[in-house]
Scaffold this motif. Structure first.
Motif, mmCIF file in Angstrom:
data_model
loop_
_atom_site.group_PDB
_atom_site.id
_atom_site.type_symbol
_atom_site.label_atom_id
_atom_site.label_comp_id
_atom_site.label_asym_id
_atom_site.label_seq_id
_atom_site.Cartn_x
_atom_site.Cartn_y
_atom_site.Cartn_z
ATOM 1 N N ASP A 17 0.834 -1.208 0.000
ATOM 2 C CA ASP A 17 0.000 0.000 0.000
ATOM 3 C C ASP A 17 0.870 1.260 0.000
ATOM 4 O O ASP A 17 0.556 2.234 -0.673
ATOM 5 N N ILE A 18 1.910 1.214 0.818
ATOM 6 C CA ILE A 18 2.767 2.391 0.934
ATOM 7 C C ILE A 18 4.217 1.961 0.731
ATOM 8 O O ILE A 18 4.735 1.119 1.478
ATOM 9 N N ALA A 19 4.836 2.533 -0.288
ATOM 10 C CA ALA A 19 6.236 2.222 -0.565
ATOM 11 C C ALA A 19 7.088 3.409 -0.145
ATOM 12 O O ALA A 19 6.796 4.545 -0.525
ATOM 13 N N VAL A 20 8.135 3.134 0.641
ATOM 14 C CA VAL A 20 8.980 4.212 1.146
ATOM 15 C C VAL A 20 10.429 3.904 0.806
ATOM 16 O O VAL A 20 10.953 2.846 1.175
ATOM 17 N N ALA A 21 11.055 4.813 0.066
ATOM 18 C CA ALA A 21 12.467 4.640 -0.271
ATOM 19 C C ALA A 21 13.268 5.717 0.455
ATOM 20 O O ALA A 21 12.923 6.903 0.398
ATOM 21 N N ILE A 22 14.325 5.273 1.137
ATOM 22 C CA ILE A 22 15.076 6.178 2.014
ATOM 23 C C ILE A 22 16.522 6.266 1.532
ATOM 24 O O ILE A 22 17.170 5.244 1.291
ATOM 25 N N GLY A 23 17.017 7.499 1.413
ATOM 26 C CA GLY A 23 18.409 7.680 1.012
ATOM 27 C C GLY A 23 18.669 9.107 0.580
ATOM 28 O O GLY A 23 17.744 9.904 0.436
ATOM 29 N N SER A 24 19.940 9.421 0.373
ATOM 30 C CA SER A 24 20.300 10.817 0.074
ATOM 31 C C SER A 24 20.133 11.167 -1.412
ATOM 32 O O SER A 24 20.172 12.337 -1.775
ATOM 33 N N ASP A 25 19.964 10.155 -2.265
ATOM 34 C CA ASP A 25 19.731 10.434 -3.688
ATOM 35 C C ASP A 25 18.210 10.402 -3.934
ATOM 36 O O ASP A 25 17.610 9.333 -4.068
ATOM 37 N N TYR A 26 17.614 11.575 -3.996
ATOM 38 C CA TYR A 26 16.152 11.652 -4.016
ATOM 39 C C TYR A 26 15.558 11.163 -5.344
ATOM 40 O O TYR A 26 14.435 10.680 -5.386
ATOM 41 N N LEU A 27 16.336 11.276 -6.407
ATOM 42 C CA LEU A 27 15.862 10.768 -7.698
ATOM 43 C C LEU A 27 15.766 9.237 -7.647
ATOM 44 O O LEU A 27 14.743 8.652 -8.012
ATOM 45 N N LYS A 28 16.823 8.616 -7.126
ATOM 46 C CA LYS A 28 16.812 7.152 -7.019
ATOM 47 C C LYS A 28 15.714 6.683 -6.053
ATOM 48 O O LYS A 28 15.066 5.660 -6.289
ATOM 49 N N ASN A 29 15.539 7.434 -4.973
ATOM 50 C CA ASN A 29 14.477 7.077 -4.008
ATOM 51 C C ASN A 29 13.115 7.006 -4.711
ATOM 52 O O ASN A 29 12.310 6.108 -4.472
ATOM 53 N N THR A 30 12.885 8.005 -5.559
ATOM 54 C CA THR A 30 11.586 8.096 -6.228
ATOM 55 C C THR A 30 11.364 6.900 -7.148
ATOM 56 O O THR A 30 10.285 6.284 -7.145
ATOM 57 N N ILE A 31 12.388 6.580 -7.900
ATOM 58 C CA ILE A 31 12.272 5.437 -8.828
ATOM 59 C C ILE A 31 12.031 4.155 -8.031
ATOM 60 O O ILE A 31 11.169 3.339 -8.378
ATOM 61 N N LYS A 32 12.754 4.008 -6.928
ATOM 62 C CA LYS A 32 12.619 2.801 -6.121
ATOM 63 C C LYS A 32 11.209 2.689 -5.525
ATOM 64 O O LYS A 32 10.592 1.606 -5.545
ATOM 65 N N ALA A 33 10.726 3.809 -5.011
ATOM 66 C CA ALA A 33 9.401 3.787 -4.368
ATOM 67 C C ALA A 33 8.314 3.362 -5.359
ATOM 68 O O ALA A 33 7.442 2.550 -5.037
ATOM 69 N N VAL A 34 8.394 3.911 -6.571
ATOM 70 C CA VAL A 34 7.385 3.566 -7.588
ATOM 71 C C VAL A 34 7.576 2.115 -8.043
ATOM 72 O O VAL A 34 6.603 1.389 -8.250
ATOM 73 N N ASP A 35 8.820 1.691 -8.162
ATOM 74 C CA ASP A 35 9.097 0.291 -8.527
ATOM 75 C C ASP A 35 8.478 -0.676 -7.518
ATOM 76 O O ASP A 35 7.953 -1.724 -7.889
ATOM 77 N N LEU A 36 8.563 -0.311 -6.245
ATOM 78 C CA LEU A 36 8.010 -1.182 -5.202
ATOM 79 C C LEU A 36 6.496 -1.375 -5.358
ATOM 80 O O LEU A 36 5.942 -2.386 -4.948
ATOM 81 N N LEU A 37 5.878 -0.383 -5.964
ATOM 82 C CA LEU A 37 4.419 -0.481 -6.184
ATOM 83 C C LEU A 37 4.077 -1.237 -7.466
ATOM 84 O O LEU A 37 2.910 -1.418 -7.792
ATOM 85 N N GLY A 38 5.098 -1.627 -8.194
ATOM 86 C CA GLY A 38 4.833 -2.356 -9.440
ATOM 87 C C GLY A 38 5.323 -1.621 -10.669
ATOM 88 O O GLY A 38 5.108 -2.072 -11.795
ATOM 89 N N GLY A 39 5.953 -0.462 -10.453
ATOM 90 C CA GLY A 39 6.505 0.303 -11.580
ATOM 91 C C GLY A 39 5.485 1.248 -12.199
ATOM 92 O O GLY A 39 4.275 1.085 -12.038
ATOM 93 N N MET A 40 6.000 2.234 -12.902
ATOM 94 C CA MET A 40 5.133 3.271 -13.459
ATOM 95 C C MET A 40 4.177 2.732 -14.517
ATOM 96 O O MET A 40 3.093 3.287 -14.729
ATOM 97 N N LYS A 41 4.564 1.632 -15.172
ATOM 98 C CA LYS A 41 3.690 1.077 -16.216
ATOM 99 C C LYS A 41 2.353 0.622 -15.644
ATOM 100 O O LYS A 41 1.370 0.496 -16.376
ATOM 101 N N ARG A 42 2.337 0.369 -14.368
ATOM 102 C CA ARG A 42 1.073 0.000 -13.719
ATOM 103 C C ARG A 42 0.082 1.171 -13.770
ATOM 104 O O ARG A 42 -1.129 0.971 -13.827
ATOM 105 N N PHE A 43 0.605 2.382 -13.754
ATOM 106 C CA PHE A 43 -0.259 3.567 -13.653
ATOM 107 C C PHE A 43 -0.375 4.329 -14.970
ATOM 108 O O PHE A 43 -1.383 4.973 -15.231
ATOM 109 N N VAL A 44 0.689 4.290 -15.751
ATOM 110 C CA VAL A 44 0.720 5.078 -16.990
ATOM 111 C C VAL A 44 0.812 4.117 -18.175
ATOM 112 O O VAL A 44 1.806 3.405 -18.334
ATOM 113 N N LYS A 45 -0.230 4.108 -18.962
ATOM 114 C CA LYS A 45 -0.245 3.226 -20.127
ATOM 115 C C LYS A 45 0.338 3.959 -21.338
ATOM 116 O O LYS A 45 0.329 5.196 -21.394
#
Lengths: 309, 316
Positions: B45-73
């Motif tokens: 339900d809630i994906a949390v990515a922690i670290g000093s590289d905020y770009l990588k955190n964002t990609i990781k958090a969305v990946d944990l939810l199944g990746g952006m393809k799940r939301f954007v066709k």
């Protein structure tokens, strides 16, 4: 011709006398706040970046968007905003808020400062945080924000603040309620002065309703690890909020548990986070201590409340 | 300004890209969101990515939810809504996070990514967000905050305090909506996150009515603000929320400057109530004190009890 010459030579003297008379200085405080801003280069290395922006009354919403309520609760009049920049790209933003009176300026100053801030000598009170600085003087609150914590930026904050401080030719006193707090062990940077329930709620969410019928209040943290609130109700002339009603409100609230009367006029509850909350009344004030303190110590703390000067 | 999307066209488009992730699905057909909820029940339900590289955190958090393809066709148009309210540290969504979301949307096949706002170009420039948007090849669509004709009246059938919203028409030219607030303090209602960020789509003068006349500050006025926000949320459902919890102010919000904390977290989720409830924990708030989130839960917008949600926290 001769009469005109006399007129032209005397007129500037009259104009100068008029401009610098105490009455005029006082009256001019209600005018354009940008007169307090340093000009470009007036503070070495810092140039004005763009024109000052001013917002009055309801217009604060245009600037601050959400969150304007707290400024209005303290009596907001107007604000001027001016950015400054250095050649190396560093930037500082200055906001000068004019409030209703010195008490209001002091109140919003305490709202915007933190216990960890460092006291510096500016205005009536000034506190320096990691990357920003607040000071108040007369009915003005001045907030300066740097966008990093570099030494140069912090020095710039202080230098620009000093320039503004010297331009505000007026003064004001803290609210008299501040003097009710015992001095011993008081962490001065922790003071919060309330003129409404939103300010109080931001400090500690006692109740969602106006149980205290708040007129004004003050809070200070103490070295012993507790906070002391002194709250005056709007019906102060008739005495404070009825003590039994206060008890009922604490008992009824889901925020508190473990109600216990310690003495006839002192009771204790525990909040959701397990903190002890002690409540009593003295003359026209409700007094509250939050923290883990022994029963004996509580009586001493309440007894230490000062007469208001 | 392009006209708002028509109902028939909207249904056709949403059918093409999958109902569940479609922007505004709940506005017209509330039940269309059920497939997303079903997915959530199986996964995180809630994906949390922690670290000093905020770009990588964002990609990781969305990946944990199944990746952006799940939301954007593929072929869809995506609206994103970062918070650009103030350039004070901890008061706006970081450009790195916006960059990451734009990149992921494009990689997922989005034909357009549109950043929506009624704030000024200066707000976007001061926060560095305009540069991020430009460099990532997205569009910055600024809608005049004072021109009512650019906003579409949207009835709120379930509204208690707000019966009609006025949402920027530009919003309806998109297929998917990603909400991207920074979570932070708010001097009025103590918290801002995904739910409150939706005020950034609503006509500014309408937002003013969320606040009582004369800027009253008694509890009923604050409750009114929170109820209006909860009502507004019943007619707009983000397909995804990506929240900046990297650096945020815990005092003097929403403008700052305020006390800055750096949890270095990017939080992603579909359930906005759960995401907001999680965000309150970043600086020790009690979710029971945040009326807006409780109202969101009462409106059945999501789960407030974090014990009933699956939270995945990962260090990047």
């Amino acid at each position: 011709m001769a009469r005109n010459l006399i007129l032209y030579s005397v007129l500037p003297v009259f104009v100068a006398l008029f401009l610098f008379s105490p009455e005029t200085t006082q009256a001019s405080l209600q005018g354009d706040l940008s007169r307090f801003l340093p000009g470009s280069g007036e503070v070495q290395g810092w140039e004005r970046d763009g024109a000052p922006q001013a917002y009055r009354g309801e217009g604060l919403y245009e600037y601050i968007n959400g969150g304007a309520e707290i400024y209005h609760e303290y009596g907001f009049r107007q604000v001027v905003v001016q950015d400054f920049k250095r050649k190396d790209g560093k930037s500082i933003s200055v906001e000068i808020f004019e409030m209703e009176d010195p008490e209001s300026a002091y109140g919003i100053f305490t709202f915007k400062t933190n216990p960890e801030d460092r006291e510096i000598s500016l205005g009536s009170d000034a506190l320096l945080s990691d990357y920003y600085l607040n000071f108040w003087k007369a009915r003005y609150l001045v907030t300066l924000t740097g966008f990093d914590e570099d030494e140069e930026t912090i020095r710039g904050l202080q230098n620009i603040a000093h320039s503004i401080d010297t331009k505000i030719k007026a003064d004001g006193n803290r609210p008299s309620l501040v003097s009710a707090l015992p001095e011993e062990g008081l962490e001065r940077a922790s003071l919060k002065y309330f003129e409404g329930n939103l300010g109080l709620h931001n400090s500690y969410p006692f109740f969602t309703e106006d149980v205290f019928r708040l007129k004004e209040g003050i809070k200070g943290d103490y070295k012993g690890g507790y906070s002391l609130y002194i709250i005056e109700s709007r019906t102060a002339e008739k005495g404070p909020v009825d003590f039994d009603d206060l008890k009922k409100s604490f008992k009824a609230s889901s925020r508190y548990s473990h109600f216990r009367s310690l003495e006839e006029l002192i009771f204790r509850v525990e909040d959701r986070k397990g903190k002890q909350v002690y409540v009593t009344q003295s003359k026209d004030k409700t007094l509250i201590v939050i923290g883990t303190v022994s029963q004996e110590r509580i009586k001493n703390i309440f007894a230490g409340i000062q007469e208001i000067k | 300004m392009a006209k708002g999307i028509g109902r028939r066209e909207f249904v056709k488009k949403t059918a093409k890209i999958g109902f569940s992730a479609a922007l505004g699905g709940s506005v017209i057909f509330p039940w269309l969101n059920s497939s997303v909820q079903a997915y959530d029940r199986k996964g995180i339900d809630i994906a949390v990515a922690i670290g000093s590289d905020y770009l990588k955190n964002t990609i990781k958090a969305v990946d944990l939810l199944g990746g952006m393809k799940r939301f954007v066709k593929k072929g869809s148009k995506v609206a994103i809504l970062p918070n650009t309210q103030s350039r004070h540290p901890g008061a706006y969504t970081k450009p790195e996070i916006v960059r990451a979301v734009i990149r992921m949307c494009k990689e997922a096949g989005a034909v357009e990514v549109n950043c929506l706002s009624w704030l000024t170009p200066k707000h976007w420039a001061d926060t560095g967000l305009d540069q991020a948007v430009k460099e990532e090849g997205a569009n910055l669509k600024l809608v005049d905050s004072d021109d009512e004709s650019l906003y579409k009246p949207v009835p709120i059938p379930k509204g208690v305090s707000l019966k009609e919203a006025q949402i920027m028409k530009e919003f309806y030219n998109n297929d998917v909506f990603i909400n991207m607030p920074v979570t932070k303090d708010h001097a009025g209602n103590k918290f801002t996150g995904t739910m409150k960020n939706l005020m950034g789509l609503n006509f500014r003068r309408k937002n003013r009515t969320f606040h009582k006349e004369g800027w009253q500050t008694e509890q009923s006025a604050i409750e009114h603000l929170d109820k209006c926000i909860a009502d507004l949320n019943t007619v707009i459902k983000p397909a995804l929320c990506v929240v900046d919890g990297t650096e945020l102010i815990t005092t003097n919000g929403p403008m700052g400057p305020g006390k800055l904390i750096k949890p270095q977290k990017v939080i992603a989720g579909v359930d906005r109530v759960a995401v907001d409830a999680y965000c309150t924990t970043l600086w020790g708030l009690d979710v029971r004190d945040i009326i807006m989130i409780n109202k969101g839960y009462e409106n059945k917008l999501g789960q407030i009890d974090l014990k009933k949600t699956k939270i995945e926290e990962v260090k990047v």
